[in-house]
Design a protein around this motif. Structure first.
Motif, mmCIF file in Angstrom:
data_model
loop_
_atom_site.group_PDB
_atom_site.id
_atom_site.type_symbol
_atom_site.label_atom_id
_atom_site.label_comp_id
_atom_site.label_asym_id
_atom_site.label_seq_id
_atom_site.Cartn_x
_atom_site.Cartn_y
_atom_site.Cartn_z
ATOM 1 N N LEU A 251 0.821 -1.209 0.000
ATOM 2 C CA LEU A 251 0.000 0.000 0.000
ATOM 3 C C LEU A 251 0.856 1.262 0.000
ATOM 4 O O LEU A 251 0.387 2.336 0.356
ATOM 5 C CB LEU A 251 -0.923 -0.006 1.235
ATOM 6 C CG LEU A 251 -1.899 -1.181 1.322
ATOM 7 C CD1 LEU A 251 -2.578 -1.218 2.688
ATOM 8 C CD2 LEU A 251 -2.920 -1.121 0.203
ATOM 9 N N THR A 252 2.128 1.138 -0.415
ATOM 10 C CA THR A 252 3.026 2.288 -0.361
ATOM 11 C C THR A 252 2.874 3.229 -1.550
ATOM 12 O O THR A 252 3.285 4.375 -1.477
ATOM 13 C CB THR A 252 4.496 1.830 -0.256
ATOM 14 O OG1 THR A 252 4.824 1.006 -1.389
ATOM 15 C CG2 THR A 252 4.741 1.066 1.033
ATOM 16 N N GLY A 253 2.294 2.755 -2.628
ATOM 17 C CA GLY A 253 2.110 3.603 -3.806
ATOM 18 C C GLY A 253 0.706 4.175 -3.861
ATOM 19 O O GLY A 253 -0.112 3.970 -2.957
ATOM 20 N N PRO A 254 0.406 4.895 -4.947
ATOM 21 C CA PRO A 254 -0.930 5.466 -5.106
ATOM 22 C C PRO A 254 -1.994 4.362 -5.079
ATOM 23 O O PRO A 254 -1.924 3.411 -5.855
ATOM 24 C CB PRO A 254 -0.875 6.149 -6.476
ATOM 25 C CG PRO A 254 0.580 6.374 -6.730
ATOM 26 C CD PRO A 254 1.292 5.235 -6.058
ATOM 27 N N THR A 255 -2.939 4.493 -4.178
ATOM 28 C CA THR A 255 -3.921 3.438 -3.954
ATOM 29 C C THR A 255 -5.307 4.029 -3.773
ATOM 30 O O THR A 255 -5.488 4.955 -2.986
ATOM 31 C CB THR A 255 -3.544 2.615 -2.699
ATOM 32 O OG1 THR A 255 -2.228 2.081 -2.867
ATOM 33 C CG2 THR A 255 -4.522 1.485 -2.456
ATOM 34 N N LEU A 256 -6.255 3.467 -4.477
ATOM 35 C CA LEU A 256 -7.666 3.785 -4.277
ATOM 36 C C LEU A 256 -8.243 2.628 -3.480
ATOM 37 O O LEU A 256 -8.260 1.492 -3.962
ATOM 38 C CB LEU A 256 -8.378 3.935 -5.628
ATOM 39 C CG LEU A 256 -9.882 4.168 -5.596
ATOM 40 C CD1 LEU A 256 -10.202 5.505 -4.944
ATOM 41 C CD2 LEU A 256 -10.437 4.125 -7.012
ATOM 42 N N ILE A 257 -8.652 2.895 -2.259
ATOM 43 C CA ILE A 257 -9.227 1.865 -1.389
ATOM 44 C C ILE A 257 -10.738 1.898 -1.564
ATOM 45 O O ILE A 257 -11.359 2.953 -1.423
ATOM 46 C CB ILE A 257 -8.847 2.109 0.087
ATOM 47 C CG1 ILE A 257 -7.336 2.024 0.253
ATOM 48 C CG2 ILE A 257 -9.562 1.099 0.991
ATOM 49 C CD1 ILE A 257 -6.833 2.491 1.616
ATOM 50 N N VAL A 258 -11.320 0.737 -1.859
ATOM 51 C CA VAL A 258 -12.764 0.647 -2.078
ATOM 52 C C VAL A 258 -13.383 -0.120 -0.918
ATOM 53 O O VAL A 258 -12.980 -1.245 -0.624
ATOM 54 C CB VAL A 258 -13.090 -0.067 -3.406
ATOM 55 C CG1 VAL A 258 -14.604 -0.157 -3.602
ATOM 56 C CG2 VAL A 258 -12.427 0.646 -4.573
ATOM 57 N N THR A 259 -14.349 0.506 -0.285
ATOM 58 C CA THR A 259 -15.110 -0.130 0.786
ATOM 59 C C THR A 259 -16.571 -0.105 0.388
ATOM 60 O O THR A 259 -17.099 0.948 0.031
ATOM 61 C CB THR A 259 -14.925 0.630 2.120
ATOM 62 O OG1 THR A 259 -13.534 0.705 2.423
ATOM 63 C CG2 THR A 259 -15.654 -0.071 3.246
#
Length: 143
Positions: free
Chosen positions: A80-88
């Motif tokens: 998760l160190t790079g650009p991340t879109l987290i979807v919940t």
């Protein structure tokens, strides 16, 4: 909103029929974080995926990480160190099929108690905390 703000997230994208981040109760619960956190409300997943594709075309390798109790990787095993879109997803049915299909990885938070999952806000906070921990550790290694 509060967790995104507290744990260093850069913004929130709300799609479809999700909770209204500007509802008076949500605003009060955010203790000001809604005002400080860039928020975009979109009618569907498509504009969000178009944005991800535009970012990728411009050289920003955004990964989409979905949270799901049946995810294939434990959260601490996902980079998760790079650009991340987290979807919940929502509390009742989780992520939509379209979001699940768009995800590069489905992650889970291992549960050791009787509950099979956390509520959406707590799950998101746990994932954001792990991202913050990984980024702090990666930054320490570079220094």
């Amino acid at each position: 909103m509060r967790s995104v703000d507290a744990l260093g997230g850069h913004g929130v994208i709300v799609t479809g029929h999700a909770a209204d981040p500007y509802d008076p109760q949500a605003l009060r619960a955010s203790t000001g974080s809604t005002i400080m956190t860039p928020t975009v409300r979109l009618p569907s997943i498509r504009p969000a995926l178009d944005w991800v594709e535009e970012m990728r075309a411009n050289g920003v390798n955004v990964q989409i990480v979905g949270t799901d109790e049946d995810g294939t990787q434990d959260v601490w095993d996902v980079d998760l160190t790079g650009p991340t879109l987290i979807v919940t997803g929502n509390e009742h049915s989780g992520m939509s099929a379209a979001w699940k299909e768009a995800c590069n990885v489905l992650t889970r938070i291992p549960m050791t108690g009787h509950a099979s999952s956390l509520n959406a806000a707590n799950a998101t906070a746990a994932i954001l905390y792990e991202a913050t921990r990984q980024r702090h550790t990666a930054g320490s290694r570079r220094a």
